[in-house]
Write a protein that holds these residues in place. Structure first.
Motif, short mmCIF file in Angstrom:
data_model
loop_
_atom_site.label_atom_id
_atom_site.label_comp_id
_atom_site.label_asym_id
_atom_site.label_seq_id
_atom_site.Cartn_x
_atom_site.Cartn_y
_atom_site.Cartn_z
N SER A 47 0.83 -1.21 0.00
CA SER A 47 0.00 0.00 0.00
C SER A 47 0.86 1.26 0.00
CB SER A 47 -0.93 -0.01 1.22
OG SER A 47 -1.83 -1.09 1.16
N ASP A 48 2.00 1.23 0.73
CA ASP A 48 2.90 2.38 0.75
C ASP A 48 3.41 2.68 -0.66
OD1 ASP A 48 2.67 2.63 3.50
OD2 ASP A 48 4.41 1.36 3.90
N LEU A 49 3.88 1.65 -1.35
CA LEU A 49 4.42 1.86 -2.70
C LEU A 49 3.31 2.30 -3.66
CD1 LEU A 49 6.77 1.75 -4.68
CD2 LEU A 49 6.25 -0.67 -5.05
N ALA A 50 2.14 1.70 -3.51
CA ALA A 50 1.03 2.06 -4.39
C ALA A 50 0.68 3.54 -4.24
CB ALA A 50 -0.19 1.20 -4.06
N GLY A 51 0.69 4.05 -3.00
CA GLY A 51 0.37 5.45 -2.79
C GLY A 51 1.40 6.39 -3.39
N ARG A 52 2.66 5.96 -3.41
CA ARG A 52 3.72 6.81 -3.96
C ARG A 52 3.75 6.81 -5.49
NH1 ARG A 52 5.20 5.51 1.15
NH2 ARG A 52 6.57 6.96 2.25
N VAL A 53 3.33 5.69 -6.07
CA VAL A 53 3.34 5.61 -7.54
C VAL A 53 2.01 6.05 -8.14
CG1 VAL A 53 3.71 4.04 -9.50
CG2 VAL A 53 5.07 3.79 -7.43
N GLY A 54 0.94 6.00 -7.31
CA GLY A 54 -0.36 6.41 -7.81
C GLY A 54 -1.16 5.28 -8.41
N VAL A 55 -1.02 4.07 -7.85
CA VAL A 55 -1.78 2.93 -8.33
C VAL A 55 -2.45 2.25 -7.14
CG1 VAL A 55 -0.27 2.55 -10.32
CG2 VAL A 55 0.22 1.38 -8.16
N LYS A 56 -3.22 1.21 -7.41
CA LYS A 56 -3.87 0.45 -6.36
C LYS A 56 -2.90 -0.58 -5.77
CE LYS A 56 -8.54 0.85 -8.29
NZ LYS A 56 -9.72 0.11 -8.80
N GLN A 57 -3.20 -1.00 -4.55
CA GLN A 57 -2.36 -2.02 -3.91
C GLN A 57 -2.38 -3.32 -4.69
OE1 GLN A 57 -3.96 -4.81 -2.09
NE2 GLN A 57 -1.93 -5.77 -1.88
N SER A 58 -3.53 -3.65 -5.27
CA SER A 58 -3.63 -4.88 -6.05
C SER A 58 -2.72 -4.83 -7.28
CB SER A 58 -5.08 -5.11 -6.48
OG SER A 58 -5.57 -4.01 -7.23
N THR A 59 -2.48 -3.62 -7.81
CA THR A 59 -1.57 -3.49 -8.96
C THR A 59 -0.15 -3.82 -8.55
OG1 THR A 59 -2.98 -1.78 -9.93
CG2 THR A 59 -0.72 -1.89 -10.72
N VAL A 60 0.27 -3.32 -7.39
CA VAL A 60 1.61 -3.64 -6.89
C VAL A 60 1.74 -5.14 -6.67
CG1 VAL A 60 3.24 -3.28 -5.00
CG2 VAL A 60 1.88 -1.36 -5.83
N SER A 61 0.69 -5.76 -6.16
CA SER A 61 0.71 -7.20 -5.94
C SER A 61 0.94 -7.95 -7.26
CB SER A 61 -0.60 -7.66 -5.31
OG SER A 61 -0.60 -9.05 -5.09
N ARG A 62 0.31 -7.47 -8.33
CA ARG A 62 0.51 -8.12 -9.64
C ARG A 62 1.93 -7.90 -10.14
NH1 ARG A 62 -4.88 -6.27 -10.43
NH2 ARG A 62 -4.14 -4.41 -11.57
N TRP A 63 2.50 -6.71 -9.89
CA TRP A 63 3.90 -6.48 -10.28
C TRP A 63 4.82 -7.49 -9.60
CZ3 TRP A 63 4.01 -0.48 -9.28
CH2 TRP A 63 3.22 0.17 -10.25
N LEU A 64 4.58 -7.68 -8.29
CA LEU A 64 5.43 -8.61 -7.55
C LEU A 64 5.26 -10.04 -8.05
CD1 LEU A 64 4.95 -7.17 -3.95
CD2 LEU A 64 6.91 -6.85 -5.45
N GLY A 65 4.10 -10.29 -8.65
CA GLY A 65 3.86 -11.61 -9.22
C GLY A 65 4.43 -11.79 -10.62
N GLY A 66 5.04 -10.73 -11.18
CA GLY A 66 5.68 -10.86 -12.48
C GLY A 66 5.09 -10.02 -13.58
N GLN A 67 3.94 -9.37 -13.31
CA GLN A 67 3.34 -8.53 -14.35
C GLN A 67 4.18 -7.28 -14.57
OE1 GLN A 67 -0.97 -7.84 -14.30
NE2 GLN A 67 -0.58 -5.66 -14.60
N THR A 68 4.34 -6.86 -15.82
CA THR A 68 5.15 -5.69 -16.15
C THR A 68 4.35 -4.41 -15.93
OG1 THR A 68 6.38 -6.95 -17.81
CG2 THR A 68 6.48 -4.54 -17.96
N PRO A 69 4.87 -3.46 -15.16
CA PRO A 69 4.16 -2.19 -15.00
C PRO A 69 4.01 -1.46 -16.32
CG PRO A 69 5.87 -2.45 -13.33
CD PRO A 69 6.08 -3.55 -14.32
N ASP A 70 2.95 -0.65 -16.45
CA ASP A 70 2.75 0.11 -17.67
C ASP A 70 3.83 1.19 -17.77
OD1 ASP A 70 1.89 2.63 -16.36
OD2 ASP A 70 0.09 1.51 -15.84
N PRO A 71 4.01 1.80 -18.95
CA PRO A 71 5.10 2.77 -19.14
C PRO A 71 5.11 3.92 -18.14
CG PRO A 71 4.21 2.14 -21.26
CD PRO A 71 3.32 1.52 -20.23
N ALA A 72 3.92 4.45 -17.78
CA ALA A 72 3.88 5.56 -16.83
C ALA A 72 4.38 5.14 -15.46
CB ALA A 72 2.45 6.11 -16.73
#
Length: 240
Positions: A47-72
């Motif tokens: 949640s901390d990282l999500a707030g700093r990047v401007g995304v949802k916590q679930s998005t960070v969870s998907r990144w940690l699972g191997g999903q590639t973040p979008d360009p922004a």
């Protein structure tokens, strides 16, 4: 006409592909391992990282699972990881309490501490009619006529009260079940000072006052005719 449309569509696709290829060259892809290392270095939660990047916590969870973040998001993560921009602080909530909570203060008036002649292990003490000292008036007793304090005698009310603890007494507040009280019983002879007890109030019956103590657990019944007064304890302070 159809051939011209197809050619135009193909050229647009090629330009878009070239554009995204250039974006990938500009933004270094951040891996899930780098994201984990970033979070560990700053003790951040998802949640901390999500707030700093401007995304949802679930998005960070998907990144940690191997999903590639979008360009922004890649650009923001890259800037944080490489130290190109200061780490943005998470948004602060609106204040909902006073910045400074003033400590309670005692009033200018003083509270008399009544003396005792003797004390027993059952908590009994005898008021000797003397004021042994005056202390600052506690807030609970501001404006209360005839308020007073006493020192606890014995261990019968431990752990609620310790021997030597100073308790503050409201002489006109009616007691309720569960209140700590100072009970004064009439002296044995005419003019004798009253006996006092600090106990937990249980109830009045038509014939008796019922109180209890903690150490050892025990109930007492005092004949109503023996009871001089029952005063409620509203506070205490212990200074070993």
């Amino acid at each position: 006409m159809h051939a011209s449309y197809a050619q135009t569509h193909y050229l647009v696709k090629m330009h878009m592909r070239a554009f995204f290829m250039r974006m990938r060259m500009i933004v270094t892809m951040i891996t899930s391992d780098e994201i984990r290392a970033l979070m560990a270095a700053h003790s951040w939660t998802q949640s901390d990282l999500a707030g700093r990047v401007g995304v949802k916590q679930s998005t960070v969870s998907r990144w940690l699972g191997g999903q590639t973040p979008d360009p922004a998001a890649q650009a923001k993560l890259e800037a944080i990881v490489r130290g190109n921009i200061p780490i943005p602080a998470p948004p602060r909530p609106e204040p909902n309490a006073s910045v400074t909570i003033p400590p309670p203060t005692f009033g200018e008036k003083t509270l008399p501490i009544l003396g005792r002649a003797v004390g027993g292990e059952d908590g009994r003490f005898v008021f000797n009619g003397e004021v042994i000292e005056y202390v600052a008036m506690p807030p609970q007793l501001q404006g209360v006529p005839n308020a007073y304090g006493v020192f606890v005698s014995g261990t019968s009310m431990m752990p609620r009260f310790n021997p030597g603890e100073q308790v503050w007494v409201h002489p006109s507040r009616p007691p309720h079940a569960g209140n700590d009280v100072v009970v004064q019983l009439k002296g044995d002879g005419l003019g004798d000072p009253p006996d006092g007890f600090i106990k937990r109030f249980v109830a009045w019956t038509p014939q008796a006052l019922i109180v209890e103590q903690f150490n050892p657990p025990r109930r007492f019944e005092f004949d109503r005719d023996q009871v001089e007064s029952v005063h409620v304890v509203v506070g205490s302070i212990f200074t070993p």
